[in-house]
Design an enzyme around this catalytic site. Structure first.
Site, PDB file in Angstrom:
ATOM      1  N   TRP A 157       0.448   4.242 -26.810  1.00 53.35           N
ATOM      2  CA  TRP A 157       1.293   5.199 -26.107  1.00 53.35           C
ATOM      3  C   TRP A 157       0.643   6.562 -25.902  1.00 53.35           C
ATOM      4  O   TRP A 157       1.208   7.395 -25.223  1.00 53.35           O
ATOM      5  CB  TRP A 157       2.598   5.394 -26.903  1.00 53.35           C
ATOM      6  CG  TRP A 157       2.326   5.533 -28.373  1.00 53.35           C
ATOM      7  CD1 TRP A 157       2.386   4.543 -29.322  1.00 53.35           C
ATOM      8  CD2 TRP A 157       1.856   6.707 -29.059  1.00 53.35           C
ATOM      9  NE1 TRP A 157       1.996   5.024 -30.552  1.00 53.35           N
ATOM     10  CE2 TRP A 157       1.671   6.357 -30.423  1.00 53.35           C
ATOM     11  CE3 TRP A 157       1.577   8.020 -28.667  1.00 53.35           C
ATOM     12  CZ2 TRP A 157       1.220   7.269 -31.378  1.00 53.35           C
ATOM     13  CZ3 TRP A 157       1.126   8.919 -29.619  1.00 53.35           C
ATOM     14  CH2 TRP A 157       0.955   8.535 -30.957  1.00 53.35           C
ATOM     15  N   GLU A 256     -10.837  -0.927 -30.115  1.00 56.16           N
ATOM     16  CA  GLU A 256     -11.011   0.524 -29.986  1.00 56.16           C
ATOM     17  C   GLU A 256      -9.964   1.155 -30.886  1.00 56.16           C
ATOM     18  O   GLU A 256      -8.798   1.243 -30.533  1.00 56.16           O
ATOM     19  CB  GLU A 256     -10.836   0.914 -28.509  1.00 56.16           C
ATOM     20  CG  GLU A 256     -11.516   2.211 -28.155  1.00 56.16           C
ATOM     21  CD  GLU A 256     -10.669   3.417 -28.502  1.00 56.16           C
ATOM     22  OE1 GLU A 256     -10.829   3.925 -29.635  1.00 56.16           O
ATOM     23  OE2 GLU A 256      -9.872   3.836 -27.676  1.00 56.16           O
ATOM     24  N   CYS A 290      -7.697   9.624 -29.923  1.00 59.30           N
ATOM     25  CA  CYS A 290      -8.550   8.986 -30.937  1.00 59.30           C
ATOM     26  C   CYS A 290      -9.866   9.746 -31.130  1.00 59.30           C
ATOM     27  O   CYS A 290     -10.455   9.679 -32.202  1.00 59.30           O
ATOM     28  CB  CYS A 290      -8.792   7.527 -30.593  1.00 59.30           C
ATOM     29  SG  CYS A 290      -9.391   7.270 -28.924  1.00 59.30           S
TER      30      CYS A 290
HETATM   31  P1  NAD Z   1       0.998   1.442 -35.101  1.00 61.44           P
HETATM   32  O1  NAD Z   1      -0.251   1.395 -35.864  1.00 61.44           O
HETATM   33  O2  NAD Z   1       2.094   0.531 -35.545  1.00 61.44           O
HETATM   34  O3  NAD Z   1       0.767   1.117 -33.544  1.00 61.44           O
HETATM   35  C1  NAD Z   1      -0.360   1.509 -32.819  1.00 61.44           C
HETATM   36  C2  NAD Z   1      -0.307   0.722 -31.507  1.00 61.44           C
HETATM   37  O4  NAD Z   1      -0.462  -0.650 -31.788  1.00 61.44           O
HETATM   38  C3  NAD Z   1       1.027   0.816 -30.770  1.00 61.44           C
HETATM   39  O5  NAD Z   1       0.782   0.857 -29.390  1.00 61.44           O
HETATM   40  C4  NAD Z   1       1.765  -0.464 -31.140  1.00 61.44           C
HETATM   41  O6  NAD Z   1       2.625  -0.922 -30.121  1.00 61.44           O
HETATM   42  C5  NAD Z   1       0.638  -1.420 -31.321  1.00 61.44           C
HETATM   43  N1  NAD Z   1       0.930  -2.412 -32.324  1.00 61.44           N
HETATM   44  C6  NAD Z   1       1.464  -2.232 -33.550  1.00 61.44           C
HETATM   45  N2  NAD Z   1       1.557  -3.395 -34.213  1.00 61.44           N
HETATM   46  C7  NAD Z   1       1.068  -4.343 -33.374  1.00 61.44           C
HETATM   47  C8  NAD Z   1       0.894  -5.740 -33.472  1.00 61.44           C
HETATM   48  N3  NAD Z   1       1.198  -6.421 -34.593  1.00 61.44           N
HETATM   49  N4  NAD Z   1       0.386  -6.391 -32.407  1.00 61.44           N
HETATM   50  C9  NAD Z   1       0.045  -5.743 -31.280  1.00 61.44           C
HETATM   51  N5  NAD Z   1       0.170  -4.420 -31.129  1.00 61.44           N
HETATM   52  C10 NAD Z   1       0.680  -3.731 -32.166  1.00 61.44           C
HETATM   53  O7  NAD Z   1       1.608   2.855 -35.193  1.00 61.44           O
HETATM   54  P2  NAD Z   1       1.962   4.000 -34.171  1.00 61.44           P
HETATM   55  O8  NAD Z   1       2.982   4.826 -34.884  1.00 61.44           O
HETATM   56  O9  NAD Z   1       2.291   3.545 -32.815  1.00 61.44           O
HETATM   57  O10 NAD Z   1       0.608   4.801 -34.122  1.00 61.44           O
HETATM   58  C11 NAD Z   1       0.130   5.298 -35.360  1.00 61.44           C
HETATM   59  C12 NAD Z   1      -1.333   5.285 -35.488  1.00 61.44           C
HETATM   60  O11 NAD Z   1      -1.971   4.503 -34.508  1.00 61.44           O
HETATM   61  C13 NAD Z   1      -1.904   6.661 -35.289  1.00 61.44           C
HETATM   62  O12 NAD Z   1      -1.923   7.328 -36.520  1.00 61.44           O
HETATM   63  C14 NAD Z   1      -3.268   6.421 -34.811  1.00 61.44           C
HETATM   64  O13 NAD Z   1      -4.122   6.347 -35.934  1.00 61.44           O
HETATM   65  C15 NAD Z   1      -3.233   5.086 -34.198  1.00 61.44           C
HETATM   66  N6  NAD Z   1      -3.366   5.118 -32.740  1.00 61.44           N
HETATM   67  C16 NAD Z   1      -4.622   5.083 -32.242  1.00 61.44           C
HETATM   68  C17 NAD Z   1      -4.813   5.132 -30.869  1.00 61.44           C
HETATM   69  C18 NAD Z   1      -6.187   5.096 -30.277  1.00 61.44           C
HETATM   70  O14 NAD Z   1      -6.362   5.533 -29.157  1.00 61.44           O
HETATM   71  N7  NAD Z   1      -7.181   4.540 -30.952  1.00 61.44           N
HETATM   72  C19 NAD Z   1      -3.719   5.203 -30.041  1.00 61.44           C
HETATM   73  C20 NAD Z   1      -2.436   5.217 -30.574  1.00 61.44           C
HETATM   74  C21 NAD Z   1      -2.272   5.156 -31.958  1.00 61.44           C
END
Ligand code: NAD
Length: 484
Positions: A157, A256, A290
């Site tokens: 997101w 990524e 990121c």
């Molecule tokens: P999260 O770790 O649950 O989710 C991160 C992303 O992964 C979200 O888009 C979510 O829909 C997806 N996701 C989660 N569980 C999944 C699964 N089992 N299968 C497929 N997709 C899944 O937590 P969050 O609150 O959305 O984000 C928190 C952390 O995620 C942040 O602290 C950051 O470290 C990381 N993040 C990294 C990026 C990046 O560009 N690398 C982007 C967004 C979030």
């Protein structure tokens, strides 16, 4: 259910086989505006039956799309890119309403999507193989590049449109079909990309878009024998989980994941000018990037003026609704981020860190958090080891570049790293010694469709963009041909 490009439309459906549709279970979940937590729409929830439909359509589409010539594929992507630019104003507004970033940043993101499609379109025309000299008289050896097959992709997101565009563009240009699970918190960017592709004439099933419950979707898609490649952008824990699911099926992945970028500021730069650039980079997208610079290590000789200017720049930032043209930093994107940022700041302060500015939530409605600067942070504080993914900067002084480099490399992450220096010797030193997939020297601008974007260590593997970006969707086949 027809879907037009009216971004105010409240429902964000699934796209399966070029048909916009509700989930077959009839379930919808709310989309919130992070400014005031109001419900601004709903996204559909895909059921297993919907996923099976998407898989079947991706399989059928792949069988003909792989044989469509690269020029025709490129023309379709270019046409979609032009439509995205035509619709950039309304798409940018939707991004801001759902994700919170200032409108100018949202607009740049949408323009970046068009550039990603454009680049992939070009690269798709240059997926050359090679002819290999054979040791056997008369035997012809060649190694060709072939589309790897239907892809399952998952995007987050924080850049709800551009993270998706990088994967979609490369997969389609390479001749693959793709099922994308877009970000449920901010779905309209992906919906806009999908609509542009449909309007550009992409055949049914080449691109399918789903939303729903992420674990259910990823487990089902990754396990399917139809899917041949996984691409994920998101957090390290989720990336490891998905890589494990993929490993069980021996499927290749592009991962990524997160970062915790260090910034070495050497003593020969202007501390005031550098601190202004550094603060602007830190608070872009409220730090939910990121490659966001987070751990600033500043040479002791310029430490105080650097901190002073960084803090003053942070304090002067106008925080508010991203739709207000005066806003420089919006809210955090969701309540999970707000809670996480508050927790790491509280932990650092409890361990004795010094709060130079910020440190608190703003108001009690919406997900606003102050731009925050911490110094004197003890090594054990969580903020030094966990990706803060929010508007938090940690600044510390250094005297010796070897010690600073050791500290810079001391996390499990290895995505981006930066340095500011006037010295060619120090520039060469950091370029060689940073343990990261990307290095910015005297700049924080490292992203772009033309360059390979990705990390090392727990920040993942594989690259998006550049020539490497399209390679990720190709497989190499050796053909040994003995003419008879
Ligand atoms: P999260 O770790 O649950 O989710 C991160 C992303 O992964 C979200 O888009 C979510 O829909 C997806 N996701 C989660 N569980 C999944 C699964 N089992 N299968 C497929 N997709 C899944 O937590 P969050 O609150 O959305 O984000 C928190 C952390 O995620 C942040 O602290 C950051 O470290 C990381 N993040 C990294 C990026 C990046 O560009 N690398 C982007 C967004 C979030």
């Amino acid at each position: 259910m027809p879907f037009d490009t009216d971004i105010e439309a409240a429902d964000r459906p699934l796209l399966i086989n070029n048909v916009w549709q509700a989930g077959s279970g009839g379930e919808w979940l709310p989309i919130l505006n992070p400014v005031d937590e109001s419900v601004i729409g709903r996204h559909a929830v895909a059921t297993i039956a919907d996923l099976d439909m998407a898989l079947a359509s991706a399989q059928i589409a792949f069988e003909s799309w792989r044989d469509v010539g690269p020029l025709a594929r490129a023309q379709m992507l270019r046409a979609a890119a032009a439509l995205i630019l035509d619709r950039a104003d309304s798409l940018a507004k939707a991004l801001t309403r759902e994700q919170g970033k200032p409108l100018a940043q949202a607009r740049m993101e949408i323009e970046g999507c068009a550039r990603a499609f454009d680049w992939a379109a070009e690269e798709g025309r240059r997926t050359y193989g090679r002819v290999i000299p054979s040791n056997v008289p008369g035997l012809n050896w060649s190694a060709g590049k072939y589309p790897i097959g239907p892809v399952a992709a998952f995007t987050p997101w924080n850049f709800p449109a551009s993270q998706a565009a990088a994967k979609i563009g490369s997969a389609i240009a390479a001749g693959c079909s793709i099922i994308l699970k877009g970000p449920e918190d901010a779905p309209t960017g992906c919906v806009g990309l999908a609509q542009a592709l449909v309007d550009a004439g992409l055949p049914p099933g080449v691109f399918n878009l789903v939303f729903g419950r992420p674990p259910e979707i990823s487990e089902h898609l990754i396990a399917s024998p139809i899917i041949r490649k996984i691409s994920f952008t998101g957090s390290v824990p989720v990336g490891k989980h998905l890589a494990g699911l993929a490993a069980a099926q021996m499927k290749p992945c592009t991962m990524e994941l997160g970062g915790h970028a260090p910034v070495l500021v050497f003593g020969d730069v202007d501390p005031v000018a550098t601190a202004k650039i550094a603060a602007a980079g830190k608070f872009r997208n409220a730090g939910q990037v990121c490659v966001s610079p987070t751990r600033f290590m500043v040479h002791a000789s310029i430490y105080e003026p650097f901190v002073e200017t960084f803090v003053a720049t942070a304090q002067a930032l106008k925080v508010g609704d991203g739709l207000d043209p005066a806003t420089e930093m919006g809210p955090l994107a969701n309540d999970r981020r707000l809670a996480a940022v508050e927790a790491v700041v509280a932990d650092a302060l409890a361990q004795g860190a010094r709060l130079r500015t910020g440190g608190s939530r703003i108001g009690n409605v919406g997900y606003f958090h102050q731009p925050t600067v911490l110094t004197d942070v003890p090594e054990t504080a969580r903020v030094l080891h966990e990706e803060p993914f929010g508007p938090i900067a940690v600044i510390s002084p250094f005297a010796d570049r070897e010690a600073a480099m050791a500290q810079a490399n001391a996390t499990a992450y290895g995505l981006a790293a930066y340095a500011f220096t006037g010295s060619q010797v120090d520039a060469a030193f950091v370029a060689k010694r940073f343990e990261s997939g990307m290095v910015g020297i005297n700049t924080l601008g490292i992203g772009g469709a033309e360059g390979p974007f990705g990390g090392v260590k727990e920040s993942g593997y594989g690259r998006e963009g550049g020539t490497e970006g399209i390679e990720a969707y190709l497989t190499t086949k050796l053909v040994a041909l003995m003419p008879v």
